[in-house]
Enzyme design. Structure first.
Site, short mmCIF file in Angstrom:
data_model
loop_
_atom_site.label_atom_id
_atom_site.label_comp_id
_atom_site.label_asym_id
_atom_site.label_seq_id
_atom_site.Cartn_x
_atom_site.Cartn_y
_atom_site.Cartn_z
N GLY A 74 -3.90 -1.30 -7.60
CA GLY A 74 -2.69 -2.10 -7.45
C GLY A 74 -1.68 -2.01 -8.55
N CYS A 86 14.50 10.63 15.88
CA CYS A 86 15.33 9.77 16.72
C CYS A 86 14.95 8.31 16.57
CB CYS A 86 15.22 10.23 18.17
SG CYS A 86 15.70 11.95 18.31
N GLU A 87 15.20 7.76 15.41
CA GLU A 87 15.00 6.34 15.11
C GLU A 87 16.04 5.97 14.06
OE1 GLU A 87 12.48 4.35 16.26
OE2 GLU A 87 11.19 5.89 17.15
N ARG A 114 7.59 5.71 3.61
CA ARG A 114 7.70 4.52 2.78
C ARG A 114 9.06 3.82 2.88
NH1 ARG A 114 7.31 4.12 -2.09
NH2 ARG A 114 6.10 2.21 -2.10
N TYR A 120 0.95 7.73 -1.13
CA TYR A 120 1.32 7.20 0.19
C TYR A 120 2.50 7.97 0.78
CZ TYR A 120 -1.76 3.68 -1.69
OH TYR A 120 -2.85 3.06 -2.26
N GLY A 145 -4.86 3.98 -7.32
CA GLY A 145 -4.43 5.04 -6.42
C GLY A 145 -3.03 5.48 -6.82
N ARG A 146 -2.07 4.63 -6.48
CA ARG A 146 -0.66 4.91 -6.75
C ARG A 146 -0.40 5.32 -8.20
NH1 ARG A 146 3.44 2.54 -3.73
NH2 ARG A 146 1.92 1.00 -2.98
N TYR A 156 8.42 0.15 4.37
CA TYR A 156 8.45 -0.95 3.39
C TYR A 156 9.84 -1.16 2.80
CZ TYR A 156 3.53 0.72 2.98
OH TYR A 156 2.25 1.16 3.20
N GLU A 169 -9.87 0.72 -9.41
CA GLU A 169 -9.60 1.59 -8.25
C GLU A 169 -8.13 1.97 -8.16
OE1 GLU A 169 -10.74 -1.04 -5.07
OE2 GLU A 169 -12.88 -0.86 -5.45
C1 LIG Z 1 -5.33 0.75 -1.50
C2 LIG Z 1 -6.46 0.27 -2.31
C3 LIG Z 1 -6.54 0.60 -3.67
C4 LIG Z 1 -5.47 1.38 -4.39
O1 LIG Z 1 -4.29 0.66 -4.51
P1 LIG Z 1 -3.09 1.25 -5.41
O2 LIG Z 1 -2.03 0.25 -5.29
O3 LIG Z 1 -2.73 2.56 -4.80
O4 LIG Z 1 -3.61 1.40 -6.79
C5 LIG Z 1 -7.64 0.17 -4.36
N1 LIG Z 1 -8.62 -0.55 -3.78
C6 LIG Z 1 -8.57 -0.89 -2.48
C7 LIG Z 1 -9.68 -1.68 -1.89
C8 LIG Z 1 -7.49 -0.50 -1.70
O5 LIG Z 1 -7.45 -0.85 -0.41
#
Ligand SMILES: *Cc1c(COP(=O)(O)O)cnc(C)c1O
Length: 418
Positions: free
Chosen positions: A239, A341-342, A310, A369, A273-274, A314, A271
């Site tokens: 997150g 076409c949107e 995105r 993403y 990701g982004r 969003y 965890e």
């Molecule tokens: C999507 C997700 C993440 C990664 O979130 P980021 O904002 O990309 O860091 C981590 N844990 C869980 C359970 C997720 O669903």
């Protein structure tokens, strides 16, 4: 490290002008920087110092095998949400024993396979799911390592579609439900309590909600301790927000230090990701037409919402820059729109740029993403992905062909007309 930067008004990906990459691979195109991915991951590692940790990269942010392989080589773990993601991690050389399995709807086959591979932990999201994991494990004579995903009910102050830590969201369970799940798990021969997990949302740009969630989780850890249920690790989710428009973001080192200071005795799982891949990727697209009326000026490009959703999904902002800023063309405030076409098909709105037909625009911070959310809508083949490291680059996913779009389809053989 800043993998994508301007030299003499030309955008470079590491040591190569983006225009060279377009000549080699065509447009539209995703470009990722190996060096940037390594730098971003390294910042998490460095921040943990001597504290026990496991970085579980959230595969869903960008699941290209080359990306996963780079992270696997660094020793990363992975956060997966499907069997497909687990198989990808393994195909990319990742270690199943460093995988945590999140997601609200794990089916029996996925649970069984994950147990066979020996994953690190299941992040359990409901009482029913705990029962199913116990059932599958016991039928295999296995023991499933589990964490319960608690919903700390904190407001992450982010877009409602990427907020997950409020009671109104489908993720995790309330603390009282978690407590009874832990009690049940502690009594089961097929389950082993190993951690506690939460994930409150994505693109979070302040530390406060993270700390609030952490404190609620630690209260539950204490409560469990008083019931003689010991939790070894705390999984703080992902997150961490990134800067899409020069906005202020969290200092990762400060954040993780405040976590390790508050949870001194626990191994910390994170965890991200982004924050690992977003600024390690760009999406490049060509201006096909310029179209102006008395209200609006449109730059119609060859990339679209099916390639990068995105902005449409969003209303998210990405910087849009010319890869060769030669100041030739029409200066205006352009909406950068695609061929789909949107009316929601836009990549950026109201950007002051000097454009002419044939210019290339880079949509920045598109590594997370981006491609993973792409589709074939409007029968558009998915675009290629290229990895770059210094001067070296290669295709890590080729452009789809038009034939491949309907290779799994068949005509309906209806014999009633015979
Ligand atoms: C999507 C997700 C993440 C990664 O979130 P980021 O904002 O990309 O860091 C981590 N844990 C869980 C359970 C997720 O669903």
């Amino acid at each position: 490290m800043n993998a994508f930067n301007f030299q003499n008004k030309k955008l470079y990906a590491e040591s190569v002008p983006v225009s060279d990459l377009i000549r080699s691979y065509g447009s539209p195109l995703y470009i990722y920087s190996k060096g940037q991915i390594e730098t971003n991951w390294g910042l998490f590692k460095k921040s943990f110092g001597d504290h026990p940790y496991l970085i579980c990269y959230a595969v869903k942010a960008n699941s290209n095998l080359a990306v996963l392989n780079i992270l696997a080589k660094l020793g990363s773990g992975f956060d997966i949400v499907s069997l497909g993601e687990l198989e990808r991690v393994i195909a990319a050389g990742g270690d199943a024993k460093k995988c945590v399995f999140s997601g609200v709807a794990k089916d029996e086959i996925s649970i069984q396979k994950a147990l066979e591979y020996g994953i690190y932990c299941f992040n359990v999201e409901s009482e029913d799911e705990l029962d199913r994991i116990e059932f599958v494990a016991s039928s295999m004579n296995a023991v499933a390592p589990i964490s319960v995903r608690v919903n700390p009910n904190v407001d992450a102050n982010t877009h409602p579609y990427i907020s997950t830590g409020l009671a109104e969201n489908k993720f995790g369970v309330d603390a009282d439900v978690a407590l009874s799940m832990y009690k049940k798990a502690a009594l089961s021969d097929s389950l082993k309590v190993c951690g506690l997990d939460y994930h409150i949302g994505s693109q979070i740009t302040e530390i406060a909600p993270f700390i609030e969630a952490l404190e609620r989780a630690l209260e539950l850890v204490e409560k469990l301790k008083s019931e003689n249920i010991l939790v070894e690790h705390l999984d703080i989710g992902g997150g961490v927000g990134v800067s899409y428009d020069d906005e202020k973001i969290i200092n990762i080192e400060d954040y993780l230090n405040s976590v390790t200071n508050r949870a001194k005795e626990m191994k910390i799982l994170v965890e991200p990701g982004r924050s690992i891949v977003a600024n390690a990727g760009i999406f490049v697209t060509r201006v096909e037409y310029l179209k102006r009326n008395n209200l609006k000026s449109f730059a119609i490009v060859d990339g679209a919402m099916n390639d990068l959703i995105r902005p449409s999904l969003y209303e998210s902002f990405h910087q849009a820059v010319l890869i060769d800023d030669n100041s030739i063309g029409i200066n205006d405030n352009w909406d950068i729109v695609g061929p789909v076409c949107e009316s929601a098909d836009f990549l950026a709105k109201n950007r002051n740029l000097t454009l002419e037909k044939g210019d290339y625009i880079a949509i920045m911070t598109a590594g997370a993403y981006g491609f993973v959310l792409s589709s074939n809508y409007n029968s558009r083949p998915r675009v290629p992905e290229v990895m770059i490291s210094g001067k070296h680059h290669s295709l890590v996913r080729k452009r789809e062909t038009i034939e491949s779009l309907f290779e799994n389809e068949s005509l309906f053989e209806d014999d009633t007309n015979q």
